[in-house]
Design a protein around this motif. Sequence first.
Motif, PDB file in Angstrom:
ATOM      1  N   GLU A  58     -12.070   7.401   6.605  1.00 23.76           N
ATOM      2  CA  GLU A  58     -12.730   6.203   6.730  1.00 23.76           C
ATOM      3  C   GLU A  58     -12.885   5.428   5.424  1.00 23.76           C
ATOM      4  N   GLN A  59     -13.061   6.100   4.318  1.00 25.31           N
ATOM      5  CA  GLN A  59     -13.144   5.559   3.002  1.00 25.31           C
ATOM      6  C   GLN A  59     -11.721   4.934   2.753  1.00 25.31           C
ATOM      7  N   ALA A  60     -10.822   5.496   2.899  1.00 23.65           N
ATOM      8  CA  ALA A  60      -9.378   5.022   2.598  1.00 23.65           C
ATOM      9  C   ALA A  60      -9.174   3.802   3.443  1.00 23.65           C
ATOM     10  N   ILE A 104       0.909  -1.096   0.098  1.00 20.48           N
ATOM     11  CA  ILE A 104       0.158  -0.021  -0.124  1.00 20.48           C
ATOM     12  C   ILE A 104       0.882   1.230   0.115  1.00 20.48           C
ATOM     13  N   SER A 105       0.710   2.057  -1.023  1.00 23.18           N
ATOM     14  CA  SER A 105       1.387   3.275  -1.028  1.00 23.18           C
ATOM     15  C   SER A 105       0.197   4.244  -0.813  1.00 23.18           C
ATOM     16  N   PHE A 106       0.500   5.240   0.251  1.00 31.51           N
ATOM     17  CA  PHE A 106      -0.763   5.958   0.579  1.00 31.51           C
ATOM     18  C   PHE A 106      -0.075   7.399   0.531  1.00 31.51           C
ATOM     19  N   ASP A 107      -0.479   8.161  -0.248  1.00 29.71           N
ATOM     20  CA  ASP A 107      -0.154   9.733  -0.589  1.00 29.71           C
ATOM     21  C   ASP A 107      -1.342  10.457   0.086  1.00 29.71           C
ATOM     22  N   ALA A 108      -0.690  11.197   1.176  1.00 23.97           N
ATOM     23  CA  ALA A 108      -1.860  12.081   1.937  1.00 23.97           C
ATOM     24  C   ALA A 108      -2.560  13.008   1.192  1.00 23.97           C
ATOM     25  N   ASP A 109      -2.123  13.383  -0.113  1.00 22.37           N
ATOM     26  CA  ASP A 109      -3.108  14.205  -0.923  1.00 22.37           C
ATOM     27  C   ASP A 109      -3.993  13.278  -1.701  1.00 22.37           C
ATOM     28  N   GLY A 110      -4.275  12.124  -1.323  1.00 26.17           N
ATOM     29  CA  GLY A 110      -5.202  11.310  -2.036  1.00 26.17           C
ATOM     30  C   GLY A 110      -6.751  11.409  -1.015  1.00 26.17           C
ATOM     31  N   LEU A 111      -6.392  11.986   0.148  1.00 22.79           N
ATOM     32  CA  LEU A 111      -7.508  12.591   0.964  1.00 22.79           C
ATOM     33  C   LEU A 111      -7.810  13.683   0.558  1.00 22.79           C
ATOM     34  N   ARG A 162      -2.329   8.497  12.343  1.00 20.52           N
ATOM     35  CA  ARG A 162      -3.423   7.560  12.250  1.00 20.52           C
ATOM     36  C   ARG A 162      -3.518   6.597  10.997  1.00 20.52           C
ATOM     37  N   ILE A 163      -3.081   7.299  10.255  1.00 19.45           N
ATOM     38  CA  ILE A 163      -2.786   6.281   8.919  1.00 19.45           C
ATOM     39  C   ILE A 163      -1.926   5.166   8.904  1.00 19.45           C
ATOM     40  N   VAL A 164      -0.714   5.563   9.671  1.00 25.14           N
ATOM     41  CA  VAL A 164       0.359   4.844   9.981  1.00 25.14           C
ATOM     42  C   VAL A 164      -0.333   3.786  10.917  1.00 25.14           C
TER      43      VAL A 164
END
Length: 345
Positions: free
Chosen positions: A294-296, A268-275, A330-332
């Motif tokens: 919560e969608q992510a 999983i590669s999670f870029d904060a600007d996806g939110l 929280r994401i981490v």
Amino acid sequence: MNNLDSYDPSGVGQVNGNLFGLPFDYDSARTIVFGVPWEVTVSYNPGTAAAPQQILDASPQLDLYDFDNPQGWQGGIYMPPIDLDILAKNNYYRQQAALIIDRLEQGKSLDLEPDLNPVLAEINQAGKDINQWLYDRTQAAMKAGKKVGVIGGDHSVPLGYMQALADRYPDYGILHVDAHSDLRDAYEGFEFSHASIMFNALKISQISKLVQVGIRDVSKVEIDTIERSNGRAIAYYDSLLKQQMYSGKTWLSICQEAIAHLPQQVYISFDADGLDPKLCPSTGTPVPGGLELEQAFCLCREVIRSGREIIGFDVCEVGNAEWDGNVGARIVYKLINLMNLQNAK
């Protein structure tokens, strides 16, 4: 450092230099999280190099009960000290990169006096060095039986980890949450640009599938790359996702469809600007729209619910602000707990 007998997970979060104030060290922790303070090629708002420290500082404020993995913290989480030498190099090369970006934004050639091509070559070499640094550390951690996460910095950061995973897994996929496709070839001349991370990832033959969710700021060349990939890259564009939901399609069914494209092992590669930018407003390249948190999490949760395995993750482009650090932490924590669910069962 590991003293669980006297540790109260419901007590006040301890400021002890470790993520979430947990009483673990490298040897006792199941999960190692490397912070990489690097944002040399950022092309809009600076500050993401401070994200590892912002997330570390905010993390003791989190309560540790996680509804997906209530006892997940007991497996142990440890974040090695942030490498200040990398931060110093970042600050130097960031200034040099700004000269190149400014020249290009004026529509001028790098060959003008003074010639900036040697500067570009030096920055590209520095990017290779960072990739090797992260490759070596993530490889060593995995060989020691650890699970690994990475906190950027800009989104160029995790390439070395992706390369290390390719040595371990002959076939894995990437679930990519982002506002951008990051499929540009050496954007602005930087071989390891934050806008080129997925272009570079697709050079790794072991990565058989790239599924991108939340994309809403994309170039024609990137769309062409996706369409020519023969299904290796699949994009779920934010505007089309919203239109489907307005028509009555559930978010859960969209998540299940997206995850179905991925192989058994998933990074999983999670870029904060996806939110939605209200959640990380200080991110490097904010874009209106995007996912709720919560969608992510629902999307990432479906990886596990589908029977697949999360083999690693990165969280990048979190901004240099207390609120951004709070959300980033929280994401981490969620990704660690999902990644370790396989061990909890």
